[in-house]
Design a protein around this motif. Structure first.
Motif, PDB file in Angstrom:
ATOM      1  N   LYS A 107       0.836  -1.194   0.000  1.00 42.14           N
ATOM      2  CA  LYS A 107       0.000   0.000   0.000  1.00 42.14           C
ATOM      3  C   LYS A 107       0.877   1.252   0.000  1.00 42.14           C
ATOM      4  CE  LYS A 107      -3.927  -2.271   0.275  1.00 42.14           C
ATOM      5  NZ  LYS A 107      -4.880  -2.243  -0.871  1.00 42.14           N
ATOM      6  N   VAL A 108       0.241   2.396  -0.149  1.00 38.12           N
ATOM      7  CA  VAL A 108       0.947   3.673  -0.106  1.00 38.12           C
ATOM      8  C   VAL A 108       0.540   4.431   1.142  1.00 38.12           C
ATOM      9  CG1 VAL A 108       1.118   5.956  -1.179  1.00 38.12           C
ATOM     10  CG2 VAL A 108       1.306   3.897  -2.585  1.00 38.12           C
ATOM     11  N   ASP A 109       1.531   4.908   1.877  1.00 40.35           N
ATOM     12  CA  ASP A 109       1.317   5.796   3.013  1.00 40.35           C
ATOM     13  C   ASP A 109       2.059   7.091   2.713  1.00 40.35           C
ATOM     14  OD1 ASP A 109       0.952   7.075   5.408  1.00 40.35           O
ATOM     15  OD2 ASP A 109       2.186   5.702   6.586  1.00 40.35           O
ATOM     16  N   ARG A 110       1.329   8.055   2.202  1.00 41.47           N
ATOM     17  CA  ARG A 110       1.907   9.340   1.775  1.00 41.47           C
ATOM     18  C   ARG A 110       2.998   9.115   0.719  1.00 41.47           C
ATOM     19  NH1 ARG A 110       2.585  11.693   7.768  1.00 41.47           N
ATOM     20  NH2 ARG A 110       3.133   9.474   8.014  1.00 41.47           N
ATOM     21  N   THR A 111       4.261   9.295   1.053  1.00 38.61           N
ATOM     22  CA  THR A 111       5.304   9.186   0.028  1.00 38.61           C
ATOM     23  C   THR A 111       6.111   7.899   0.145  1.00 38.61           C
ATOM     24  OG1 THR A 111       6.832  10.468   1.395  1.00 38.61           O
ATOM     25  CG2 THR A 111       5.521  11.683  -0.236  1.00 38.61           C
ATOM     26  N   HIS A 112       5.538   6.873   0.783  1.00 39.01           N
ATOM     27  CA  HIS A 112       6.259   5.614   0.930  1.00 39.01           C
ATOM     28  C   HIS A 112       5.324   4.436   0.711  1.00 39.01           C
ATOM     29  CE1 HIS A 112       8.931   8.399   3.141  1.00 39.01           C
ATOM     30  NE2 HIS A 112       9.872   7.608   2.681  1.00 39.01           N
ATOM     31  N   PHE A 113       5.921   3.287   0.354  1.00 38.65           N
ATOM     32  CA  PHE A 113       5.192   2.026   0.338  1.00 38.65           C
ATOM     33  C   PHE A 113       5.213   1.436   1.733  1.00 38.65           C
ATOM     34  CE2 PHE A 113       6.829   1.475  -4.243  1.00 38.65           C
ATOM     35  CZ  PHE A 113       5.693   2.054  -4.776  1.00 38.65           C
ATOM     36  N   VAL A 114       4.134   0.733   2.064  1.00 32.16           N
ATOM     37  CA  VAL A 114       4.079  -0.021   3.313  1.00 32.16           C
ATOM     38  C   VAL A 114       3.537  -1.411   3.009  1.00 32.16           C
ATOM     39  CG1 VAL A 114       3.839   1.944   4.875  1.00 32.16           C
ATOM     40  CG2 VAL A 114       1.796   0.934   3.845  1.00 32.16           C
ATOM     41  N   ARG A 115       3.992  -2.351   3.824  1.00 32.32           N
ATOM     42  CA  ARG A 115       3.516  -3.726   3.678  1.00 32.32           C
ATOM     43  C   ARG A 115       3.648  -4.418   5.033  1.00 32.32           C
ATOM     44  NH1 ARG A 115       6.066  -8.889   0.544  1.00 32.32           N
ATOM     45  NH2 ARG A 115       4.114  -9.916  -0.069  1.00 32.32           N
ATOM     46  N   GLY A 116       2.580  -5.033   5.477  1.00 31.14           N
ATOM     47  CA  GLY A 116       2.633  -5.734   6.745  1.00 31.14           C
ATOM     48  C   GLY A 116       2.962  -4.837   7.916  1.00 31.14           C
ATOM     49  N   GLY A 117       2.531  -3.574   7.840  1.00 30.98           N
ATOM     50  CA  GLY A 117       2.712  -2.670   8.963  1.00 30.98           C
ATOM     51  C   GLY A 117       4.044  -1.961   9.024  1.00 30.98           C
ATOM     52  N   GLN A 118       4.896  -2.146   8.013  1.00 31.98           N
ATOM     53  CA  GLN A 118       6.165  -1.422   8.012  1.00 31.98           C
ATOM     54  C   GLN A 118       6.496  -0.935   6.604  1.00 31.98           C
ATOM     55  OE1 GLN A 118       9.019  -4.303   9.501  1.00 31.98           O
ATOM     56  NE2 GLN A 118       9.652  -4.876   7.440  1.00 31.98           N
ATOM     57  N   ARG A 119       7.467  -0.031   6.547  1.00 35.55           N
ATOM     58  CA  ARG A 119       7.866   0.537   5.258  1.00 35.55           C
ATOM     59  C   ARG A 119       8.395  -0.566   4.343  1.00 35.55           C
ATOM     60  NH1 ARG A 119      10.813   6.246   5.595  1.00 35.55           N
ATOM     61  NH2 ARG A 119       8.801   6.619   6.569  1.00 35.55           N
ATOM     62  N   TYR A 120       8.179  -0.399   3.047  1.00 34.20           N
ATOM     63  CA  TYR A 120       8.558  -1.417   2.059  1.00 34.20           C
ATOM     64  C   TYR A 120       9.298  -0.744   0.908  1.00 34.20           C
ATOM     65  CZ  TYR A 120       7.830  -5.308  -1.296  1.00 34.20           C
ATOM     66  OH  TYR A 120       7.979  -6.335  -2.197  1.00 34.20           O
ATOM     67  N   TYR A 121      10.514  -1.187   0.653  1.00 35.75           N
ATOM     68  CA  TYR A 121      11.298  -0.671  -0.461  1.00 35.75           C
ATOM     69  C   TYR A 121      11.437  -1.739  -1.542  1.00 35.75           C
ATOM     70  CZ  TYR A 121      12.718   3.508   2.085  1.00 35.75           C
ATOM     71  OH  TYR A 121      12.716   4.719   2.742  1.00 35.75           O
ATOM     72  N   ILE A 122      11.396  -1.289  -2.775  1.00 32.87           N
ATOM     73  CA  ILE A 122      11.566  -2.186  -3.917  1.00 32.87           C
ATOM     74  C   ILE A 122      13.054  -2.339  -4.224  1.00 32.87           C
ATOM     75  CG2 ILE A 122      11.146  -2.495  -6.396  1.00 32.87           C
ATOM     76  CD1 ILE A 122       8.705  -2.853  -4.572  1.00 32.87           C
TER      77      ILE A 122
END
Length: 441
Positions: A32-47
Motif C-alpha cells: 500500500k501507499v502511506d503518503r510518500t512511501h510504500f508499506v507492507r505488513g505494517g512497516q515501510r517497504y522498499y523495492i
C-alpha cells in the motif's frame, strides 16, 4: 451427546480460524501507499527489483516455457536480495520482425492459455519466495506487439517497426493514435479485465486478491507523442492515464496502479506534464527510467571522454524526479536503468567495469535520498538475463532462442545482467540490503 456437539463445534472453529487468519494475513501482505512511501505488513517497504519481462514465458508449461529455469532464476534473484520483478502480462501477435514470438494474443479476444498459465505459475512461485510483481498490461514499443499492433487491428494501418524504418519520431507520432481509437481502447480494457479478474490455475486465487501482485501498470513507457507533442496530445495522454487507472481500480481495490512512464524522457521533456499525469487519484505512485546511452549522454566506446558529462546528467535526472515526487506527494520508483558491457560488447565474457560504476552511482543517489526519508521507494534494474545465453553470432534473437533481459528489438546481451556477472550482482545485493535496513527504521 452435548459434549460431542461441543467438540465438533470446537473443531469447526479451529478449522475456520486459520482461514480467517490467512485472509487477514493476505490483507496485510498487499503493498500500500502511506503518503510518500510504500508499506507492507505494517512497516515501510522498499523495492529492490529486476526487470524480468519474460517471466510468464518461462512459466508456460509448453515448449515455449522452461519452468526449471524459472525456478532457478527466481532463486538466484532472491539470493541477490531482489524482492520484486517487473513483468509483461500479454503480447500481441504481429508481422513485425523485432517482436517476441509466440504472442499471448493471436487476435482480439484470442488468447494463448499456455502463456497465461505461465503467468499463473510465475505468481505462484513468487508467492513462495515472498516476492512481488509489477505487471504491465501493454507496451508503447513494438517488441511485444503493443499499441501499434492494436492500431493494425482496428485501423487497418501497418504495424510500425522502427527497427526497420529507423524513424522513431514518426513511430511515436503515429502510435499515440492508440489513445483516441475507441475500438482499440475497448479491446485494451477487455485485456485488462481478462488479466485482473483471472483466477490463477495454480493457486486458485483471483489475481485481484493475490498479494504476490504489487501493482498493475498501464503500459511499458507510454508516451504522449514525439518531440513535437501538441497541447491537445498532452491532454489526451493525461486523460487516458487517469481514466484507465480508474478503470483498473474499479476492478481491483487491493492493488496499486502506476503508469509505466519514463519520466521527463517520456513526457516531451515537460516536468509539469509528468506531474500532471501522476496527480490523478487513481495513480498511486510515480515511475521513471534512466538511459544515458540511449539518450546520447555517453559513448560506450569513448567512455573516458563522455563519462563525467553523462554522470552529471544522470544524477540530475535521478534527483529532479525525486523532487517531482515530493511535489506530487507520492512515492517514486526508478523502474528501469541500464548500461552495456565494456567496449560496447554483447559478449558475456566482456567486462562490466563501466556498468558497475554506473550502477554504483545510481544506487548512491537512491540510498542517500531514501536514508533521508525522501520519496524514492526503490529500483528495478534493466534487466535480468540470468541463465539465458545469446545463440547467434550477430546477437539478434530468433524464435526458439533463450529469452533474456534484452527483448527482440535489441541485441542479446546489450543490457542483460547474467548470472555470471558477479560484481554487478554484488552491488545489487549490497544495495538491496541497505534498503531492507531502512524498512525497520
Amino acid at each position: 451427546m452435548k459434549r460431542t456437539i461441543t467438540l465438533a463445534a470446537s473443531l469447526m472453529m479451529m478449522h475456520a480460524l486459520p482461514m480467517d487468519a490467512a485472509a487477514a494475513n493476505d490483507k496485510g501482505a498487499f503493498v500500500k501507499v502511506d503518503r510518500t512511501h510504500f508499506v507492507r505488513g505494517g512497516q515501510r517497504y522498499y523495492i529492490a527489483g529486476a526487470n524480468f519481462w519474460y517471466g510468464a514465458y518461462l512459466g508456460a508449461a509448453g515448449k515455449v516455457g522452461d519452468r526449471a529455469r524459472l525456478v532457478k532464476e527466481l532463486d538466484t534473484l532472491k539470493a541477490a536480495g531482489i524482492n520484486n520483478v517487473r513483468v509483461l502480462a500479454v503480447s500481441e501477435k504481429t508481422d513485425m520482425p523485432s517482436a517476441v514470438r509466440p504472442a499471448t494474443t493471436a487476435a482480439p479476444g484470442q488468447y494463448d492459455e499456455d502463456l497465461l498459465a505461465g503467468l499463473d505459475y510465475l505468481l505462484a512461485e513468487l508467492a513462495k519466495r515472498d516476492m512481488t510483481a509489477v505487471i504491465y498490461l501493454n507496451n508503447f514499443w513494438q517488441w511485444s506487439g503493443g499499441m501499434t499492433q492494436y492500431l493494425n487491428w482496428f485501423e487497418g494501418t501497418k504495424a510500425l517497426d522502427p527497427n526497420i524504418t529507423k524513424d522513431y519520431e514518426d513511430y511515436m507520432a503515429k502510435t499515440v493514435r492508440f489513445y483516441r481509437n475507441d475500438q482499440a481502447q475497448a479491446e485494451y480494457r477487455n485485456v485488462i479485465r481478462k488479466i485482473v479478474q483471472r483466477v490463477n490455475t495454480v493457486t486458485g486465487k483471483r489475481y485481484a486478491d493475490d498479494p504476490a501482485v504489487m501493482a498493475w501498470q498501464l503500459a511499458n513507457e507510454p508516451r504522449p507523442g514525439n518531440a513535437r507533442t501538441t497541447p491537445e496530445e498532452k491532454a489526451v495522454y493525461v486523460k487516458w492515464i487517469a481514466d484507465t487507472a480508474g478503470y483498473i481500480h474499479g476492478l481491483d481495490a487491493n492493488h496499486l496502479v502506476s503508469s509505466g512512464s519514463e519520466g521527463l524522457a517520456g513526457s516531451a521533456q515537460d516536468g509539469e506534464l509528468f506531474m500532471q499525469a501522476h496527480r490523478s487519484k487513481h495513480i498511486d505512485y510515480l515511475t521513471y527510467h534512466l538511459w544515458p546511452k540511449n539518450w546520447g549522454w555517453i559513448d560506450s566506446k569513448t567512455v573516458a571522454a563522455t563519462w563525467d558529462g553523462a554522470l552529471e546528467k544522470s544524477r540530475h535526472y535521478l534527483n529532479v524526479h525525486i523532487d517531482y515526487a515530493k511535489k506530487v506527494g507520492k512515492p517514486i520508483v526508478l523502474e528501469e536503468f541500464g548500461m552495456d558491457r565494456d567496449n560496447a560488447s554483447f559478449d558475456i565474457k566482456a567486462g562490466t567495469t563501466v556498468r558497475d560504476r554506473f550502477y554504483g552511482a545510481v544506487f548512491d543517489v537512491i540510498t542517500t535520498r531514501a536514508t533521508k526519508g525522501e520519496p524514492i521507494a526503490g529500483f528495478n534494474f534493466w534487466a535480468w538475463g540470468g541463465a539465458g545465453r545469446a545463440a547467434n553470432p550477430d546477437y539478434w534473437w530468433k524464435e526458439g532462442n533463450d529469452l533474456m533481459g534484452d527483448p527482440p528489438q535489441e541485441e542479446q546481451g546489450l543490457y542483460s545482467v547474467f548470472d555470471t556477472d558477479a560484481s554487478t550482482i554484488a552491488l545489487i545485493r549490497a544495495t538491496a540490503a541497505k534498503l531492507k535496513g531502512l524498512e525497520r527504521k
